[in-house]
Write an enzyme that holds these catalytic residues in place. Sequence first.
Site, PDB file in Angstrom:
ATOM      1  CG  ASP A 183       1.281  15.288   4.458  1.00  0.00           C
ATOM      2  OD1 ASP A 183       2.248  15.745   3.820  1.00  0.00           O
ATOM      3  OD2 ASP A 183       0.468  14.491   3.970  1.00  0.00           O
ATOM      4  CG  ASP A 238       3.019  12.289  -2.141  1.00  0.00           C
ATOM      5  OD1 ASP A 238       1.879  12.742  -2.275  1.00  0.00           O
ATOM      6  OD2 ASP A 238       3.756  12.570  -1.180  1.00  0.00           O
TER       7      ASP A 238
END
Length: 680
Positions: A183, A238
């Site tokens: 991430d 996202d």
Amino acid sequence: MRHLLTRTTRRRVVGALTAGLLGTLGLTGPAPAAHAEATAQAPAAPAAPALDDGLALTPPMGFNNWNSTHCRAEFNEEMVKGIADIFVEKGLKDAGYQYVNLDDCWALPARDANGKLVPDPVRFPGGIKAVADYVHARGLKLGIYTSAGTKTCNSAGFPGALGHEYSDAQQFADWGVDYLKYDNCNNQGMDAKLRYTTMRDALKATGRPIVYSICEWGENKPWEWAADVGHLWRTTGDISDNWGSMLSIMKQNLPLAQYAGPGQWNDPDMLEVGNGGMTDNEYRTHFSMWSIMAAPLLIGSDLRSVSEETFDILGNREVIAVDQDPLGKQGAVVSSEGGRWVVAKEMKDGSRAVALFNETGSAQRIATTAGAVGLPEADAYTLRDLWQHKSYNTAGTISATVPARGTVLLRVSADDKWAKNPPAVELGLEGSTLIEAGKAAALTTSVTDLGRTPAKRVSASLGGPADWTVKANSPTTAGVLPTGRALRTKWTVTAPAGTPPGSYELTLKASYRSPSGTRAESVLPLTASVVVAPPSGTSYLGDLPWLSTTNGWGPVERNTSNGESAAGDGNPLTINDVVYAKGLGVHAESSIEYYTGKACETVTAQVGVDDEEGSEGSVAFEIWADGTKAASTGVLTNAQAAQALSADVTGAQVVRLVTTDGGDGITSDHGDWGDARLTC
């Protein structure tokens, strides 16, 4: 990954760049021990070669827990093992799913005295290796998560891998990890390519084959530089479990087709299929479009509690075969107009997968040709419907009336087997399916032969709810339909007086026979909306019922701002310190439709970016009357005062309020329709 950070907070965390933090990491001045470890073990000067390790030659398929559990207690060893068992029991493993991936929250908040990561003993009492052994014993693979920063994205602050790349990679390898999602939070402003390349080299140094997923949200255009760094890279922010989010992400990923291929995939984020925020029809579109985009198929729902329909969608092997085709092409846009999309994907056997995708809230005819999708000229073609699992022949036209927010996914080939299949027929509908209770609506259906062969003994029927009146006013049968000819039938449809507003199912069916006598049937599910005429005078739009909404993040809010992802979490509508008691709070890309029944004249509003996003966000506003843009603004930012927007909507049956990102990408694009009013 947003995790428990808000969208705004995440951006600020990612952008944090303080001298104190840089010094702690050793990124200014002498390197401390943790960073020196990476520096000492990294290869000297030569650039790493391109990834030709034989991994991810087709898009990875598997499971990730985040979309269904976030950091809640149910994410634990028992859940992960249960998912692995379901993969085997439900045939998902045989369909191609293989990775069972742990997302954030699997570790303790602090490393041990030796700087090692420590699995949470409550969630994973047996440790990560024991989970990996369990998964491997079922012929599956295990994935894990960390961040290219000092901490992961969760607000609890679990340890990230920045400065610990080589020791963390070795731990993962020692545990038997097969996949790493890396991430982008708390990265201290370090160059993205450097961060991700260091972990690539660390994974390679372990000697264990580990698929490497770069998750930096497309911020640094990884498709342009990451082909020799990772096997897949996120292209967007996202996803969330709603139509607007899925649609926005799809539109961002579609233009990147040229960058995908075996071992290097565009990743528009995980699947939401089965999480409950969309209809099964919308989930089929989600799965169809991810497959034609050659996207990784990572299940994001808790398979222990989903419906059988969810398993049917996720387990459709004909659709999965489109995603997993070894040629490795991502589908490209052939046409896109008025919310009607044609996307085609070249397949290794020379066929084309073709998605006819309807992003709008009503049924639309979408058409293309075999030549337009890249097939050679031929007398006829075999057309396979991958959701209906039926094959037909076509003379070259590829078309369908596609239900609202639906996708017809086809596989079309130029072969000599077409004649054994019945002709394809296209079912169509003309007239509005917006019906006022107690008033008759006129509709016309059509059954058109698209095949090279004639359709014989054709009959059409239109069905609705049991208490509705559906009456044919012209013939419903035809003895024969040659290529290109249609059976057209006029109908009167009446919903009883007092029918509550809402959506109701209509079904158009056609039955016919091929020249050889083979019986075929085609079905078109449709939606009729019972609507109420708008009140006379001037009304606030925030108080009126709408036909449909889409929103880029969270739901459209009435009389408050968009807030975050949950319904009702907004704030007072505020544009440049001016508060509006009434209006609509949205997030680009957004669309809100109202039934106006040709009885209204004007829409007015004060529009702008809501103050809750600080200095971020830029949007543009549009008002549409039926299919015509009636008014629009330029791009508005948080620094600007509200702008008055007004449109003449005289004669329109439907008015649509649209909020776009203004063409500069979606980042915290909270828009307000302050004091929005409709005059009828």
